[in-house]
Design an enzyme around this catalytic site. Structure first.
Site, mmCIF file in Angstrom:
data_model
loop_
_atom_site.group_PDB
_atom_site.id
_atom_site.type_symbol
_atom_site.label_atom_id
_atom_site.label_comp_id
_atom_site.label_asym_id
_atom_site.label_seq_id
_atom_site.Cartn_x
_atom_site.Cartn_y
_atom_site.Cartn_z
ATOM 1 N N TYR A 186 30.770 40.081 37.692
ATOM 2 C CA TYR A 186 30.403 38.580 38.159
ATOM 3 C C TYR A 186 29.873 38.068 39.268
ATOM 4 O O TYR A 186 30.123 38.728 40.298
ATOM 5 C CB TYR A 186 32.055 38.064 37.747
ATOM 6 C CG TYR A 186 32.036 36.664 38.072
ATOM 7 C CD1 TYR A 186 31.014 35.761 37.423
ATOM 8 C CD2 TYR A 186 32.980 36.064 39.035
ATOM 9 C CE1 TYR A 186 31.534 34.371 37.829
ATOM 10 C CE2 TYR A 186 32.881 34.605 39.274
ATOM 11 C CZ TYR A 186 32.146 33.972 38.513
ATOM 12 O OH TYR A 186 32.444 32.510 38.871
ATOM 13 N N LYS A 223 40.144 33.118 31.652
ATOM 14 C CA LYS A 223 39.535 33.538 30.230
ATOM 15 C C LYS A 223 40.615 33.804 29.134
ATOM 16 O O LYS A 223 41.096 32.829 28.912
ATOM 17 C CB LYS A 223 38.538 34.420 30.614
ATOM 18 C CG LYS A 223 37.865 34.527 32.016
ATOM 19 C CD LYS A 223 36.812 33.242 31.966
ATOM 20 C CE LYS A 223 36.176 33.270 33.224
ATOM 21 N NZ LYS A 223 36.522 33.155 34.352
HETATM 22 N N1 LCS Z 1 36.056 38.329 36.861
HETATM 23 C C1 LCS Z 1 35.138 38.264 35.932
HETATM 24 C C2 LCS Z 1 34.706 39.249 34.963
HETATM 25 C C3 LCS Z 1 34.612 37.081 35.544
HETATM 26 O O1 LCS Z 1 33.982 36.813 34.597
HETATM 27 C C4 LCS Z 1 35.044 35.963 36.411
HETATM 28 C C5 LCS Z 1 34.883 34.482 36.280
HETATM 29 C C6 LCS Z 1 35.991 36.185 37.471
HETATM 30 C C7 LCS Z 1 36.507 37.467 37.789
HETATM 31 C C8 LCS Z 1 36.297 35.199 38.400
HETATM 32 O O2 LCS Z 1 37.436 34.363 37.890
HETATM 33 P P1 LCS Z 1 37.763 32.960 38.404
HETATM 34 O O3 LCS Z 1 38.126 32.780 39.806
HETATM 35 O O4 LCS Z 1 36.888 32.063 37.954
HETATM 36 O O5 LCS Z 1 39.239 32.700 37.654
HETATM 37 N N2 LCS Z 1 33.743 34.287 35.440
HETATM 38 C C9 LCS Z 1 33.037 33.214 35.168
HETATM 39 C C10 LCS Z 1 31.863 33.156 34.301
HETATM 40 O O6 LCS Z 1 31.315 34.277 33.714
HETATM 41 N N3 LCS Z 1 31.599 32.025 34.043
HETATM 42 O O7 LCS Z 1 32.189 31.252 34.940
HETATM 43 C C11 LCS Z 1 33.210 31.858 35.294
#
Ligand code: LCS
Length: 394
Positions: free
Chosen positions: A112, A209
């Site tokens: 990410y 997610k």
């Molecule tokens: N790890 C993965 C694999 C992710 O896809 C994301 C967010 C995060 C960690 C971070 O999580 P958050 O702080 O946003 O809860 N991925 C996103 C994406 O692919 N599109 O928007 C957010």
């Protein structure tokens, strides 16, 4: 009480969720309180010295949050968990706990975007060194290890390339080097993959997610099977302050109750759609762990309980044609994030992975034309008609 003897879908409904002791409420109460009263000064002192494990302050611990932590620890077959304000709070907490001046991390290249950005642009300020490799080959991980490597970090399947890394092999490599293996399990959720069972030391999620699943909460979690590792993680989290809010924790607990059904429906839709997309004349390529054409198809079958609901593809005509598809959908929503009940479509090079810069994206094989689709739980016919009508507009 743990639920080691019941099935995963039953655990989703019951793990960590005990009827409330005061009134018998079946749904875990939301303890929306920042602080907890002590019966007397001695009790307050005992709570801070650790002699009494009662609650004292919500940044340090809260009963609603504890229910969520117990639930996800059980789903991951771990021992303990700590919930965080976001997925990035989970990732940065783990980095702050196990990296420092002079320490080195080997990470999946295609992660990410902000995960890579904080390693390359922020933690370098504190003397942390990072190497990004294609971790789908364990050889690359082995060759990247240095005497000061303390952490090997996998995102599998990777965002957005859907490359898959062999958790078991990478755990052995990390442990031989006295490093720990951390796996971002966001794309699978605990229903499709349990990294701790494959040798990982720490598993983390963006609960924003699949775990929450309704695109209405931002949250994260870290799970371990070792109390000592968790002690270190929890100390860093509570001091740096990336704690989850109790109401947010309750919403995620509610989302998890339907995790099994949501992921099964979304995955069924994704598999059918990936098969149809692969045959479409306007589609250049499709990457989906459930297709035989996926380079790690056999590993996915061995390591995951199913191919998941994420598809990456590119249409013929590159970025321009891709934009036509994204601008033409009506059932799918043009938005970042993933793992919600609704289908979401987005363009990583200009959106989620823009912060990485073009050089890092090229190294991580994130092409400019790649479109990422998070397949939701709508009726399959509607999703297919939507994407196929959008393809017709090219
Ligand atoms: N790890 C993965 C694999 C992710 O896809 C994301 C967010 C995060 C960690 C971070 O999580 P958050 O702080 O946003 O809860 N991925 C996103 C994406 O692919 N599109 O928007 C957010």
């Amino acid at each position: 009480m743990t639920h080691s003897d019941v099935c995963f879908d039953t655990k989703c409904i019951h793990a960590g969720q005990h009827p409330d002791k005061l009134f018998g409420g079946v749904s875990v109460p939301i303890y929306q309180s920042s602080t907890f009263a002590f019966e007397d000064a001695d009790q307050g002192a005992a709570r801070f010295s650790g002699k009494d494990c009662g609650y004292k302050y919500t940044r340090i611990g809260n009963p609603t949050t504890a229910a969520l932590e117990e639930c996800v620890a059980e789903l991951e077959n771990g021992k303990c968990a700590v919930a965080t304000a976001s997925g990035m709070a989970a990732i940065s907490t783990v980095f702050m706990a196990f990296l420092g001046a002079g320490k080195h991390i080997v990470s999946t290249g295609s992660v990410y975007g902000p995960t890579r950005t904080i390693l390359e642009k922020e933690l370098t300020r504190f003397g942390v060194e990072s190497t990004f490799v294609d971790t789908s080959s364990p050889e690359n991980v082995k060759n990247a290890i240095k005497p000061n490597t303390t952490l090997v970090y996998l995102e599998t399947p990777a965002n957005p390339t859907l490359s898959i890394s062999d958790i078991e092999s990478c755990a052995k490599i990390a442990h031989e080097a006295n490093a720990i293996l951390v796996v971002d399990n966001t794309f699978c959720s605990p229903i499709l993959q349990n990294p701790l069972e494959l040798g990982a030391d720490v598993v983390l999620h963006s609960m924003t997610k699949f775990l929450n699943g309704h695109s209405d909460v931002v949250a994260g979690i870290i799970v371990t099977k070792c109390g000592d590792l968790m002690k270190k993680i929890r100390t860093v989290l509570t001091q740096f302050g990336g704690t989850i809010d109790p109401h947010q924790a309750w919403l995620v607990l509610r989302g998890i109750k339907t995790l099994d059904m949501r992921v099964r429906v979304a995955q069924e839709n994704a598999l059918k759609l990936a098969e149809e997309l692969e045959k479409h004349p306007k589609v250049a390529w499709v990457k989906y762990p459930g297709l035989k054409s996926h380079p790690q198809y056999e590993l996915a079958k061995k390591q995951m309980n199913g191919p998941g609901a994420m598809i990456s593809f590119e249409v013929k005509g590159g970025v321009k044609a891709g934009k036509t598809v994204m601008d033409s959908v009506r059932v799918c929503t043009l938005a970042v994030s993933l793992g919600g009940i609704e289908s979401l479509i987005q363009h990583p090079a200009s959106m989620t992975h823009a912060s990485m810069g073009s050089e890092a994206r090229a190294q991580a094989e994130i092409s400019d034309g790649l479109i990422r689709l998070s397949v939701g739980c709508e009726n399959f016919a509607d999703i297919k008609n939507d994407i196929f009508s959008a393809l017709d507009k090219i």
